[in-house]
Design a protein around this motif. Structure first.
Motif, PDB file in Angstrom:
ATOM      1  N   ALA A 184       0.840  -1.211   0.000  1.00 56.96           N
ATOM      2  CA  ALA A 184       0.000   0.000   0.000  1.00 56.96           C
ATOM      3  C   ALA A 184       0.869   1.253   0.000  1.00 56.96           C
ATOM      4  O   ALA A 184       0.549   2.248  -0.669  1.00 56.96           O
ATOM      5  CB  ALA A 184      -0.938  -0.002   1.202  1.00 56.96           C
ATOM      6  N   ARG A 185       1.966   1.213   0.712  1.00 56.91           N
ATOM      7  CA  ARG A 185       2.878   2.367   0.759  1.00 56.91           C
ATOM      8  C   ARG A 185       3.543   2.588  -0.601  1.00 56.91           C
ATOM      9  O   ARG A 185       3.705   3.727  -1.047  1.00 56.91           O
ATOM     10  CB  ARG A 185       3.918   2.161   1.861  1.00 56.91           C
ATOM     11  N   TYR A 186       3.913   1.495  -1.276  1.00 56.86           N
ATOM     12  CA  TYR A 186       4.476   1.623  -2.621  1.00 56.86           C
ATOM     13  C   TYR A 186       3.462   2.265  -3.568  1.00 56.86           C
ATOM     14  O   TYR A 186       3.809   3.115  -4.378  1.00 56.86           O
ATOM     15  CB  TYR A 186       4.910   0.261  -3.178  1.00 56.86           C
ATOM     16  N   ARG A 187       2.212   1.851  -3.454  1.00 60.23           N
ATOM     17  CA  ARG A 187       1.174   2.430  -4.321  1.00 60.23           C
ATOM     18  C   ARG A 187       0.993   3.916  -4.029  1.00 60.23           C
ATOM     19  O   ARG A 187       0.848   4.727  -4.940  1.00 60.23           O
ATOM     20  CB  ARG A 187      -0.141   1.674  -4.132  1.00 60.23           C
ATOM     21  N   GLU A 188       1.034   4.261  -2.745  1.00 57.52           N
ATOM     22  CA  GLU A 188       0.866   5.658  -2.338  1.00 57.52           C
ATOM     23  C   GLU A 188       2.022   6.518  -2.846  1.00 57.52           C
ATOM     24  O   GLU A 188       1.804   7.584  -3.438  1.00 57.52           O
ATOM     25  CB  GLU A 188       0.771   5.711  -0.815  1.00 57.52           C
ATOM     26  N   LEU A 206      -1.858   4.832 -10.901  1.00 52.99           N
ATOM     27  CA  LEU A 206      -2.048   3.415 -10.587  1.00 52.99           C
ATOM     28  C   LEU A 206      -2.863   2.734 -11.683  1.00 52.99           C
ATOM     29  O   LEU A 206      -3.796   3.324 -12.229  1.00 52.99           O
ATOM     30  CB  LEU A 206      -2.815   3.257  -9.275  1.00 52.99           C
ATOM     31  N   GLN A 207      -2.510   1.497 -11.972  1.00 52.70           N
ATOM     32  CA  GLN A 207      -3.368   0.663 -12.809  1.00 52.70           C
ATOM     33  C   GLN A 207      -4.571   0.254 -11.972  1.00 52.70           C
ATOM     34  O   GLN A 207      -4.576   0.412 -10.752  1.00 52.70           O
ATOM     35  CB  GLN A 207      -2.615  -0.581 -13.282  1.00 52.70           C
ATOM     36  N   GLY A 208      -5.574  -0.299 -12.609  1.00 57.46           N
ATOM     37  CA  GLY A 208      -6.769  -0.743 -11.898  1.00 57.46           C
ATOM     38  C   GLY A 208      -6.504  -1.951 -11.019  1.00 57.46           C
ATOM     39  O   GLY A 208      -5.399  -2.508 -11.015  1.00 57.46           O
ATOM     40  N   PRO A 209      -7.512  -2.377 -10.270  1.00 58.29           N
ATOM     41  CA  PRO A 209      -7.357  -3.503  -9.338  1.00 58.29           C
ATOM     42  C   PRO A 209      -6.860  -4.783 -10.009  1.00 58.29           C
ATOM     43  O   PRO A 209      -6.136  -5.563  -9.391  1.00 58.29           O
ATOM     44  CB  PRO A 209      -8.757  -3.707  -8.767  1.00 58.29           C
ATOM     45  N   GLU A 210      -7.228  -4.992 -11.284  1.00 59.37           N
ATOM     46  CA  GLU A 210      -6.799  -6.208 -11.977  1.00 59.37           C
ATOM     47  C   GLU A 210      -5.286  -6.257 -12.180  1.00 59.37           C
ATOM     48  O   GLU A 210      -4.717  -7.326 -12.361  1.00 59.37           O
ATOM     49  CB  GLU A 210      -7.515  -6.348 -13.326  1.00 59.37           C
ATOM     50  N   GLY A 211      -4.613  -5.109 -12.126  1.00 60.68           N
ATOM     51  CA  GLY A 211      -3.164  -5.059 -12.289  1.00 60.68           C
ATOM     52  C   GLY A 211      -2.401  -5.151 -10.978  1.00 60.68           C
ATOM     53  O   GLY A 211      -1.179  -5.254 -10.985  1.00 60.68           O
ATOM     54  N   GLN A 212      -3.112  -5.118  -9.871  1.00 58.63           N
ATOM     55  CA  GLN A 212      -2.467  -5.115  -8.559  1.00 58.63           C
ATOM     56  C   GLN A 212      -2.418  -6.532  -7.979  1.00 58.63           C
ATOM     57  O   GLN A 212      -3.101  -7.429  -8.454  1.00 58.63           O
ATOM     58  CB  GLN A 212      -3.224  -4.191  -7.607  1.00 58.63           C
ATOM     59  N   GLY A 213      -1.615  -6.699  -6.959  1.00 50.88           N
ATOM     60  CA  GLY A 213      -1.525  -7.975  -6.259  1.00 50.88           C
ATOM     61  C   GLY A 213      -1.029  -7.745  -4.854  1.00 50.88           C
ATOM     62  O   GLY A 213      -0.611  -6.633  -4.505  1.00 50.88           O
ATOM     63  N   PRO A 214      -1.042  -8.780  -4.029  1.00 53.80           N
ATOM     64  CA  PRO A 214      -0.588  -8.603  -2.647  1.00 53.80           C
ATOM     65  C   PRO A 214       0.888  -8.231  -2.538  1.00 53.80           C
ATOM     66  O   PRO A 214       1.315  -7.640  -1.559  1.00 53.80           O
ATOM     67  CB  PRO A 214      -0.876  -9.953  -1.995  1.00 53.80           C
ATOM     68  N   PHE A 215       1.670  -8.568  -3.579  1.00 43.85           N
ATOM     69  CA  PHE A 215       3.090  -8.242  -3.600  1.00 43.85           C
ATOM     70  C   PHE A 215       3.456  -7.548  -4.909  1.00 43.85           C
ATOM     71  O   PHE A 215       4.530  -7.735  -5.460  1.00 43.85           O
ATOM     72  CB  PHE A 215       3.936  -9.501  -3.416  1.00 43.85           C
ATOM     73  N   LYS A 216       2.544  -6.710  -5.412  1.00 45.61           N
ATOM     74  CA  LYS A 216       2.794  -6.009  -6.670  1.00 45.61           C
ATOM     75  C   LYS A 216       2.025  -4.695  -6.692  1.00 45.61           C
ATOM     76  O   LYS A 216       0.821  -4.674  -6.445  1.00 45.61           O
ATOM     77  CB  LYS A 216       2.355  -6.889  -7.839  1.00 45.61           C
ATOM     78  N   ALA A 217       2.741  -3.623  -6.988  1.00 49.09           N
ATOM     79  CA  ALA A 217       2.124  -2.314  -7.198  1.00 49.09           C
ATOM     80  C   ALA A 217       2.377  -1.945  -8.655  1.00 49.09           C
ATOM     81  O   ALA A 217       3.522  -1.870  -9.088  1.00 49.09           O
ATOM     82  CB  ALA A 217       2.740  -1.275  -6.267  1.00 49.09           C
TER      83      ALA A 217
END
Length: 170
Positions: free
Chosen positions: A26-30, A39-50
């Protein structure tokens, strides 16, 4: 990493255990989010990926890296002048090849990888044999120009088959 033979995916669970479960995605995304790197949409995110979109400018990438500097244990993958992914160090494609080879008891010299984009570079360098199809991005081709990689004349899967044939495997 997914082991499709194992419904519990023990191999993938072991690979994921290499990362601190508190890795601050979450901090990396912020910190990574900006007008030039949304940011890409939720489909591009993961628990260990921003994952972010990128305007392809070198200066933007430098600024992005500086914003992430205070955090630990990450690498940035820039792809096709359009995307940025932030992952833990151990989650590169090259590290995955090393992990899978070790798990299977296979010498890295006996592994094969094929790829066509910049985020494939560390995987292609880690594997014993690298296959690069003709449709690979110019940046990847240039980065492997002085390597032993096989540059196929076929596109995509045809290039892979061409490389496997050259290795006597197809």
């Amino acid at each position: 990493v997914w082991d499709l033979r194992d419904p519990q995916n023990g191999l993938g669970q072991h690979y994921r255990s290499l990362v601190d479960p508190q890795w601050p995605v979450a901090r990396y995304r912020e910190l990574g989010h900006s007008e030039a790197t949304p940011l890409q949409g939720p489909e591009g995110q993961g628990p260990f990926k921003a994952s972010f979109f990128w305007n392809g400018e070198a200066r933007t990438l430098e600024d992005f890296g500086r914003r992430l500097d205070p955090l630990y244990d990450h690498h940035i993958q820039a792809t096709a002048g359009t995307y940025l992914d932030v992952l833990p160090h151990c989650f590169s494609k090259g590290q995955a090849v090393r992990f899978l080879a070790a798990a299977a008891g296979v010498d890295l010299k006996r592994t094969i990888a094929a790829g066509d984009m910049e985020h494939d570079l560390d995987m292609l360098k880690a594997a014993g044999h690298a296959i690069v199809p003709v449709n690979a991005l110019d940046g990847l081709k240039a980065a492997l120009a002085d390597s032993t990689a096989f540059f196929a004349s076929g596109r995509e899967a045809l290039g892979l088959l061409e490389g496997l044939k050259r290795l006597g495997l197809a």
